[in-house]
Design an enzyme around this catalytic site. Structure first.
Site, short mmCIF file in Angstrom:
data_model
loop_
_atom_site.label_atom_id
_atom_site.label_comp_id
_atom_site.label_asym_id
_atom_site.label_seq_id
_atom_site.Cartn_x
_atom_site.Cartn_y
_atom_site.Cartn_z
N ASP A 158 40.94 52.55 78.95
CA ASP A 158 40.03 51.53 79.46
C ASP A 158 40.16 51.33 80.96
OD1 ASP A 158 39.53 51.18 76.73
OD2 ASP A 158 40.86 49.46 76.57
N GLU A 182 29.42 48.01 74.82
CA GLU A 182 30.56 47.24 75.34
C GLU A 182 30.96 47.74 76.72
OE1 GLU A 182 33.54 47.83 72.35
OE2 GLU A 182 33.69 49.98 72.70
#
Length: 586
Positions: free
Chosen positions: A72, A248
């Protein structure tokens, strides 16, 4: 009377001195009692074929730039400085932060969340904690922001700030909105916005995985979203009629007067991708690009060499050469399709010469090497820069200032480690064992290669069957291998145990531990413990009295150390481990 006072004073002084001597002797003895292990060496060696077969030329560097469980990624630039952060879940400290001047050479400068007051993960599962941090710089107040979701401690969405990432970060500020994966955007006019993933409005969820991207106006003075300003700007994804899942990780960028919203879509596994939208206003409406996705590996054959999969969750930045680059997560499965190294941080150049950015070669099989930007020298592993490729890390634990790569789980490593007077890492064991969803006394290093070797030297004499110390391969509290020394009766034993949970987590479905093998062992002298992994095949070896290594338990499968077997979001961690609550009995 005067004599009595002097006499009493000197008697008290002598008594105090005696107590101090006793205390010092007691303290010295207590430093390393028999059931407290001392690790005097740790050597990690990577040996992946992809690096042996693709040696670097002078003007090349490897991607991933962060090997092992560094998922991430988010990146920001201020002047000539680049800062990059990644998810850390329940690892402690949290949110590793890296610095670079050129996007090729990276140094870890610490962690954003390095205090218990910032990170409330004491009872969290391994894959809870910190999700998808996003780092942004606000030029209007010259402040860096790191916004994230903390799935622990009742915190939820939160932000921390600093004027200087080299000097640490402020206290947690809780934010009043739901959902996950928040990101801040600061516009040229000084206005600020938060975008994030959220559930559809109540009663409007159309299918499993249906999510939305929501935007709020953000009050920079109060550090919170402005109530009533929320708006859904993407419903479902690029094309709702196709039932896209898990839109997302949104980021907003501004270029040539237009606003670009980039998101991950398709979930974090096989169908992962990156998509882009455009608008004339930060709050939309946003129109998807006609060439989405702009990054994915999902359409490619599984039989290709040096496979990279699950690419997505990206962030963009302008490089020192004026060209754009994107950092993103992806995985490199082993020869059985396992994901033991976890999600790693990759980089690619981005072509933004047209209306929409496109990751260069991001839709074809990703290559292990890239050309360095003009004028940049690859300093791989030198002068404190993060190593890439096949590298060796050697640690002799001479002082307590360990490399930032060494982490704990659910609490500070300083709570259980110290350095022995003669050198070596002392682990003061917790009663919690490795299967506890609590802080554990294990110092972890990420697995960074599919093929690797780890060797450590351990001085240890367990006092009872409750004592155990050694190595652990740790995917989670429910999936792990323990390879350590314990006691049974008057005999010392070395033992290898496998823990796994069958089926989904639910009340009454506890993980089960199986003893794979055990053997009596002489602990009068230090013992060497070794893990040798070749993709999915793991071997646990030991050596006594400096002799040849002996195998314990044969070759075992690394399946339970893989994300796609154990679940969750982390890769395998290799731990130097001790406990006074052992339940693995030879």
């Amino acid at each position: 009377m005067k004599y009595t006072k002097q006499f009493t004073f000197w008697m008290l002084m002598m008594f105090a001195a005696c107590l101090n001597v006793v205390a010092q002797k007691s303290k010295k003895k207590a430093t390393t009692p028999g059931n407290v292990p001392v690790f005097t060496q740790f050597v990690y060696k990577g040996n992946d074929a992809v690096y042996n077969e693709n040696p670097l030329k002078e003007d090349e560097f490897y991607t991933p730039i962060l090997q092992g469980c560094y998922p991430d990624p988010s990146i920001v630039r201020r002047g000539d400085d680049y800062f990059l952060v990644v998810s850390s879940f329940s690892m402690f400290p949290g949110v590793p932060i890296f610095h670079s001047k050129d996007l090729v050479n990276w140094k870890q400068i610490g962690h954003v969340l390095d205090r218990p007051s910032q990170l409330k993960v004491e009872t969290a599962g391994v894959s809870s904690g910190i999700y998808a941090p996003a780092i942004t710089y606000n030029p209007h107040n010259e402040t860096f922001y790191m916004i994230t979701t903390q799935i622990a401690g009742g915190i939820g969405n939160m932000v921390v700030k600093t004027k200087d990432p080299f000097k640490g970060w402020g206290d947690v500020i809780k934010l009043n909105f739901n959902g996950i994966d928040p990101s801040l955007f600061f516009d040229d006019d000084g206005k600020a916005y938060v975008v994030h993933n959220d559930a559809p409005d109540p009663g409007k969820e159309l299918y499993n995985g249906h999510r939305v991207i929501k935007i709020w106006e953000y009050d920079v003075e109060k550090d919170d979203v402005i109530p009533g300003t929320d708006k859904i700007i993407v419903d479902g994804g690029v094309d709702l009629s196709q039932k896209p899942i898990w839109i997302e990780a949104p980021h907003i960028y501004k270029k040539n007067g237009k606003y670009y919203l980039m998101c991950a879509e398709g979930g974090t596994a096989d169908w992962h991708s990156e998509v882009i939208f455009i608008s004339d206003h930060p709050k939309g409406p946003y129109k998807p690009a006609p060439n989405n996705p702009i990054l994915t590996q999902r359409y490619l054959g599984k039989d290709r060499k040096n496979r990279v999969e699950w690419a997505g969750h990206a962030d963009l930045v302008e490089g020192p050469d004026g060209k754009y680059y994107g950092v993103f997560l992806a995985i490199r499965p082993n020869n059985k399709g396992r994901v033991n190294t976890g999600r790693e941080t990759f980089i690619l150049p981005v072509d933004w010469s047209g209306t929409f950015p496109v990751f260069e070669n991001g839709l074809i099989p990703l290559k292990p090497k890239l050309p360095t930007p003009a004028g940049v020298k690859n300093l791989n592993g030198k002068d404190g820069y993060f190593p890439n490729g096949n590298f060796t890390i050697e640690e002799h634990f001479k002082n307590i200032n360990l490399d930032y790569r060494w982490i704990a789980m659910r609490g500070p490593r300083e709570n259980f480690i110290s350095i022995a007077p003669q050198g070596g890492l002392v682990i003061n064991p917790f009663e919690n064992n490795i299967k506890a969803q609590k802080p554990v006394s294990a110092l972890f290093h990420r697995q960074q290669h599919n093929s690797f070797e780890v060797t450590t030297t351990l001085k240890y004499a367990p006092q009872s069957e409750k004592d155990l110390a050694g190595l652990v391969c740790y995917q989670s509290e429910a999936f792990n291998y323990v390879f350590g020394i314990t006691k049974k009766g008057n005999e010392n034993y070395i033992v290898l145990a496998r823990t796994e949970r069958k089926g989904p987590p639910r009340p009454g479905n506890a993980p089960q531990t199986t003893i794979i093998a055990s053997a009596p062992i002489d602990v009068k002298n230090p013992v060497q413990l070794q893990i040798v992994a070749d993709h999915d095949d793991y071997k646990f070896n030991y050596s006594v009295n400096g002799g040849a290594f002996q195998n314990l338990g044969g070759t075992v499968s690394g399946d339970i150390l893989s994300t796609n077997v154990a679940g969750g979001f982390t890769g395998n961690l290799i731990g130097l481990y001790a406990t006074s609550g052992n339940d693995i009995l030879p």
